[in-house]
Structure formats: structure tokens, C-alpha cells
Design an enzyme around this catalytic site. Structure first.
Site, PDB file in Angstrom:
ATOM      1  N   GLU A   1      12.421  -2.774 -22.326  1.00  0.00           N
ATOM      2  CA  GLU A   1      12.913  -3.910 -21.800  1.00  0.00           C
ATOM      3  C   GLU A   1      13.633  -4.804 -23.069  1.00  0.00           C
ATOM      4  OE1 GLU A   1      12.850  -5.357 -18.981  1.00  0.00           O
ATOM      5  OE2 GLU A   1      11.419  -3.907 -17.629  1.00  0.00           O
TER       6      GLU A   1
ATOM      7  N   TYR B   1      13.603   4.945  -9.306  1.00  0.00           N
ATOM      8  CA  TYR B   1      12.891   3.773 -10.094  1.00  0.00           C
ATOM      9  C   TYR B   1      12.162   2.618  -9.217  1.00  0.00           C
ATOM     10  CZ  TYR B   1      11.936   0.044 -13.784  1.00  0.00           C
ATOM     11  OH  TYR B   1      10.983  -0.768 -14.360  1.00  0.00           O
TER      12      TYR B   1
ATOM     13  N   TRP C   1      19.468  -3.110 -16.168  1.00  0.00           N
ATOM     14  CA  TRP C   1      18.411  -2.486 -16.592  1.00  0.00           C
ATOM     15  C   TRP C   1      18.845  -0.752 -15.908  1.00  0.00           C
ATOM     16  CZ3 TRP C   1      14.437  -1.501 -18.865  1.00  0.00           C
ATOM     17  CH2 TRP C   1      13.321  -0.581 -18.655  1.00  0.00           C
TER      18      TRP C   1
END
Length: 190
Positions: A42, A20, A50
Site C-alpha cells: 500500500e 483481487y 493499485w
């Protein structure tokens, strides 16, 4: 030092997180649908890490019709209940319902001025390079993320506070917060 040891330290060594960081985070994104998906994810991340979202991203995409705003804008209570029963996503009623409201807001903004234009105008259309020398210089929000948060909320988005908005801005490359020692710092261009 190898690229691996110079990489921004927040991504650690988890292969998914590293990929990522290397392939997505901080790269300027201008596709409106990709921006919408990232903003929604988000919001789901609020209160979680995350990596939790990354590990479930494909399941989210399947459960939320590929984050197609035209589809999501029509969803209601039956869809909320179905999604609340899906163990592959974050089962939070408020965040699920916020996704539907966000889809309706997205469609209105896209028709009026384009969602990418609406988002990127908060940084003058170009990435802001903060030239971070260390993670201690990182911030949770900026005046631009406060302004973006207010603008999104005024349009009907939810779970878009200034901190979430700043994380979004970092993720989609509106802000280049790669450390200056990271090999990807200089590769982030508009």
C-alpha cells in the site's frame, strides 16, 4: 443482475482486478506476515493505481525476499541500490528504505504484542461494516485510519498516512467497504 454486474464498480473488468476483488479485497486477514506485505505494498502504491502494484506483486515478492521482515530488517544501502536498478518494482528510494524501517518496526511490534493484534485493535478486533450503498459514500480516511497511521508512524513505519492506512484497512478486511449490493459484502466475516 449477475454477480459480475453487482460487483463493486471500482474493480472494473480487468481480470486481475476482478480476481483481487473477488478473492482478496476486504477479507479479514489475521496473518501478521500477510498484513506486513499488504501494508508495504500500500505504501508503494502511493501516487499510483493499485492495479500497477497488483501487476508487479510477484516481482515485488521476489525482489523483497518474500517480504520476510527478519531478512528485510538487515538490508541496507547495497540492497537499496540493487532494488533501485530493478525495473520490475516501483523504484523509489524512500519507499524502498521505508520497507527496511518497516521490517524493523514489525519485528519489535511482533515481539511485544503481535503485529496482528497491534493492527486489529484499531477496530476493536472485528471488521467495521460501513454498509455502503454506493461508491459516493466511500471515504478516503476515518478516525480509525488516522489513529492507525499515527501508531504506525510512532513505531517507525513510513508511507502510512491516514489515506494509505485506510486503503490498507479496506484491503485486509478491517473495514468492509464492499457495496451492500455486491455479492461479496455479506461474505466478509472475521
Amino acid at each position: 443482475m449477475s454477480d459480475e454486474t453487482q460487483r463493486c464498480g471500482w474493480c472494473g473488468s480487468d481480470p486481475l482486478y476482478v480476481a483481487y476483488h473477488d478473492d482478496e479485497w476486504g477479507r479479514p486477514e489475521r496473518d501478521p506476515r500477510a498484513l506486513f506485505e499488504c501494508l508495504i505494498l500500500e505504501g508503494f502504491q502511493a501516487g499510483l493505481s493499485w492495479i500497477t502494484i497488483l501487476r508487479r506483486r510477484e516481482t515485488f515478492r521476489a525482489a523483497f525476499a518474500g517480504f520476510d521482515p527478519a531478512v528485510l530488517a538487515t538490508w541496507g544501502e547495497a540492497d537499496t541500490l540493487r532494488l533501485l536498478a530493478d525495473p520490475g518494482i516501483i523504484r523509489h528510494r524512500g519507499k524502498i528504505e521505508a520497507t527496511f524501517a518497516g521490517a524493523r518496526a514489525y519485528l519489535a511490534i511482533e515481539a511485544r504484542e503481535g503485529f496482528a493484534n497491534f493492527i486489529w485493535k484499531h477496530v476493536g478486533g472485528h471488521p467495521v461494516d460501513r454498509q455502503l450503498g454506493s461508491l459516493t459514500q466511500a471515504v478516503a480516511q476515518t478516525a480509525a485510519s488516522v489513529a492507525l497511521s499515527k501508531a504506525l508512524k510512532a513505531e517507525g513505519f513510513k508511507f502510512v498516512g491516514p489515506t494509505i492506512s485506510y486503503a490498507f484497512m479496506q484491503a485486509v478486511g478491517m473495514v468492509n467497504d464492499h457495496l451492500v449490493t455486491c455479492p461479496w459484502h455479506g461474505k466478509m466475516t472475521a
